[in-house]
Design an enzyme around this catalytic site. Structure first.
Site, mmCIF file in Angstrom:
data_model
loop_
_atom_site.group_PDB
_atom_site.id
_atom_site.type_symbol
_atom_site.label_atom_id
_atom_site.label_comp_id
_atom_site.label_asym_id
_atom_site.label_seq_id
_atom_site.Cartn_x
_atom_site.Cartn_y
_atom_site.Cartn_z
ATOM 1 C CB SER A 1 -0.942 -0.049 1.203
ATOM 2 O OG SER A 1 -2.068 0.734 0.995
ATOM 3 C CG ASP B 1 7.603 5.448 -11.347
ATOM 4 O OD1 ASP B 1 8.167 4.415 -11.766
ATOM 5 O OD2 ASP B 1 6.399 5.502 -11.065
ATOM 6 C CE LYS C 1 -4.952 -2.063 0.956
ATOM 7 N NZ LYS C 1 -5.027 -0.631 0.634
#
Length: 709
Positions: free
Chosen positions: A473, A484, A499
């Site tokens: 999560s 990224d 998740k």
């Protein structure tokens, strides 16, 4: 885990739409007459009208809930008979109607049979354990419930219990034999023969079964059975939509905030008894002088109410009773070491679980000085503006590490199951200039982008983020953003948990609606959104793949989101507009160097081989013949022990406290000892060792680049 209650930014964006949707709920017919019917009807309406991606509540959904609930009530398929299942099949395609209309008939029918079968099977296991077992007979047992079915008749059920009891006794007897071989010849050690060990093992299993059945009889009440049923319904929508009774919701909030109102005593379970362990210095229990380590808590009462007997309770059950609102009275009936019963009255006060907050250390291995930050969860106290927030605490740790002149930082998110999304955004912002952090989409709207709007950077040096398959999560949002932006290196298992959904806690009181997450009826933690990386891909199912992969203990265990058949699918949306980190590093070079180290590391090679072998043992059929069982068990024990030793470095890492933190927990000796043990574990952590090596490689690259300017 993440929930919508944690998203102040998103609440502003979505409140009007959600309120309109909510105001239309429950317009069919009048109010159901009972609490359970109200809960079921309201939950059904939330699922169909508000859930991010609701399944149709139809006959197929009904069949799914029917099967799952019966398996949840009788996990090991040892209580019910197949005739019970057949008798209940009249409800198999009617549960969808119950959910939509708020009719509650299935659960009482199951509960009635459950109580009857508990009484019957209690006699069966006691009878099976009353006589010695013959371990020379060549027979076997499959203990995986997925590979077994409910007994067809009473004879088959008795045989099932006999074999299960035999397996449990055999397991303990083999452990005793292993212990005896190790200690044979030692002064004071009493050697026992097979008959003595078999008898003692049967007594241990009898005590274990009595504890289990005490829970069935005294703790598993109508509320618990109904709550389990509603949770079966909600998790059939997706694994993270769930239902809380009020006491369970309070317990959940306490975990998120890192504080609760209680008495300040650590509890343990010892032979079915709830025992007092250590006391927190300054807590109500400590101040009273009447509660001591080793006391057995027999009963708990709320003020002047009747006390609740803790027979059959586990620690979590007892904790929920002992905690409550600040300033309220709780009475404990304690059995002291001399056998005397004593009632102690305590007034609950705030207890801060600061051991669950961010903490840091310094690692030096002769090359660089590396800062280490441990974050067990993304905690946030939403009830108190001055309460603990993980983003603020991590910032404080970074400031302290910078004052120590560290050359790189390792942020440890292993086993971090998530928490506050708002704090994730703030925390990523400590490491980058302003920009998008995560994209969020509800079931009707276009994706919204949550951004870091602060151009300042608290720390701009080499960074590694440690993860494993239990990093979920919020942890995945953080790791994905760092990856990224190419801001740091993700190191750990092949992928994180997976998740990629967002939940919000909503009270089932329709008058308060979305404005309150609490209700006397209970709370539904509802999946309302999915989040996406800034590169457009979801973390749902796939998780975040590590840049540097290390052999992992649980790699072959089916524990990730992708292993749950009710998990929502992976998808992707449009990429956000962002610029990668201005100070680049050679990822391929770092990966190559780490791979070489890992491949030449005997411990990592054995971890990979052994964990793969152990995973296969879970599916096997076990022999109930002593020699054969012992041979199989010894192989498993030896492999597990080898894994334990592999997780320790041949030479300890140099891990030290930050300046001024040598006496971090002051007079609280229990906390101080736990902190000391934590530091010792870090010094032997082969995964931390490799993470430090990776950061050292990053530091070297940075220094070479600076020298060549």
């Amino acid at each position: 885990m993440l929930n919508r209650r944690n998203l102040p930014v998103l609440i502003l964006l979505l409140a009007s739409g959600l309120f309109i949707g909510y105001s239309s709920l429950g317009t069919r017919g009048g109010n159901p007459p009972t609490k359970y019917e109200k809960i079921l009807k309201n939950v059904g309406e939330f699922l169909t009208q508000v859930h991010y991606s609701p399944k149709d509540i139809n006959d197929n959904f009904s069949k799914e809930v029917f099967k799952k609930y019966l398996e949840k009530v009788d996990v090991e398929k040892t209580l019910f008979l197949s005739s019970d299942i057949q008798a209940l099949r009249k409800y198999e395609t009617k549960l969808d109607d119950e959910i939509l209309t708020g009719t509650v008939q299935f659960v009482p029918a199951v509960t009635e049979i459950f109580k009857k079968r508990v009484a019957e099977t209690e006699l069966i296991y006691k009878e099976a354990l009353s006589q010695p077992f013959d371990f020379s007979k060549d027979e076997s047992i499959a203990i995986d419930p997925d590979k077994t079915d409910f007994a067809k008749n009473e004879t088959e059920r008795k045989e099932l219990y006999r074999k299960r009891m035999k397996y449990l006794v055999l397991d303990r007897m083999v452990e005793m034999k292993e212990t005896q071989e190790k200690n044979k010849g030692k002064e004071g050690f009493v050697v026992k023969n097979d008959l003595q060990m078999e008898k003692e093992s049967r007594e241990k299993v009898l005590a274990l079964m009595d504890r289990i059945y005490n829970r069935y009889k005294f703790k598993v009440n109508d509320d618990e059975q109904f709550s389990n049923y509603v949770n079966t319904i909600t998790t059939s929508m997706d694994p993270h939509t769930s239902f809380f009774l009020p006491v369970d919701k309070r317990y959940f909030d306490e975990g998120m905030s890192g504080k609760f109102y209680g008495i300040g005593a650590a509890l343990s379970l010892d032979d079915g008894n709830i025992k007092v362990g250590s006391l927190i210095t300054g807590s109500p229990a400590w101040k009273s002088g009447e509660v001591t380590s080793g006391d057995i808590i027999k009963k708990v009462a709320q003020g002047k109410e009747e006390p609740v007997d803790l027979t059959g309770y586990v620690i979590e059950d007892a904790v929920k009773l002992i905690r409550g609102k600040k300033g309220t009275e709780v009475k404990l009936t304690l059995k002291k070491s001399d056998g005397v019963l004593k009632v102690v009255t305590l007034i609950r006060d705030e207890i801060v679980q600061d051991e669950t907050f961010a903490r840091s250390a310094i690692v030096t291995n002769g090359k660089s000085k590396i800062g280490y930050i441990y974050l067990p969860e993304f905690y946030a106290d939403f009830e108190d503006p001055k309460g603990a927030r993980c983003a603020i605490d991590v910032a404080k740790e970074l400031v302290k590490l910078k004052q120590e002149n560290v050359e790189g930082v390792v942020l440890d998110l292993r086993n971090n199951g998530g928490g506050s999304l708002y704090d994730v955004v703030q925390m990523v912002g400590l490491f980058i200039e302003d920009g998008p952090i995560v994209q969020v989409k509800d079931r009707d709207g276009k994706p919204s982008v949550l951004r870091d709007r602060d151009k300042s950077i608290l720390y701009d040096g080499p960074l590694a983020v440690m993860v494993n398959e239990f990093s979920a999560s919020a942890s995945e949002i953080f790791a994905a953003a760092i990856q990224d932006y190419k801001r740091g290196i993700i190191i750990g298992s092949t992928s994180t948990y997976g998740k990629g959904t967002v939940q919000r806690n909503i009270g089932l009181d329709k008058e308060l609606g979305f404005m309150s997450p609490n209700s006397e009826l209970g709370t539904i933690k509802l999946t309302l959104q999915k989040f996406y990386r800034i590169n457009g891909g979801s973390t749902q199912l796939k998780g975040v793949s590590s840049d540097v992969v290390l052999p992992d203990f649980f790699e072959y265990a089916k524990l990730r989101e992708k292993d749950d058949p009710d998990a929502l699918p992976w998808d992707e949306i449009q990429k956000a507009d962002y610029n990668t980190w201005k100070y680049g590093f050679d990822l391929k070079g770092i990966q190559s160097t780490s791979t070489l180290r890992v491949n030449n590391n005997e411990a990592f090679k054995l971890i990979k081989t052994n964990t793969e072998w152990l995973a296969k043992q879970n599916d096997k059929v076990y022999s109930l013949k002593l020699d054969k069982f012992r041979e199989e068990k010894s192989a498993i024990i030896a492999t597990n022990k080898q894994l334990e030793t592999l997780n320790k470095l041949p030479k300890e890492l140099a891990v030290n406290n930050l300046a001024g933190e040598q006496n971090k927990y002051g007079a609280d000796t229990a906390k101080a000892e736990r902190f000391k043990a934590w530091m010792k574990n870090l010094r032997n952590d082969i995964y931390l060792n490799e993470a430090v090596n990776v950061v050292n490689d990053m530091v070297t690259q940075k220094n070479i680049a600076a020298a060549n300017k």
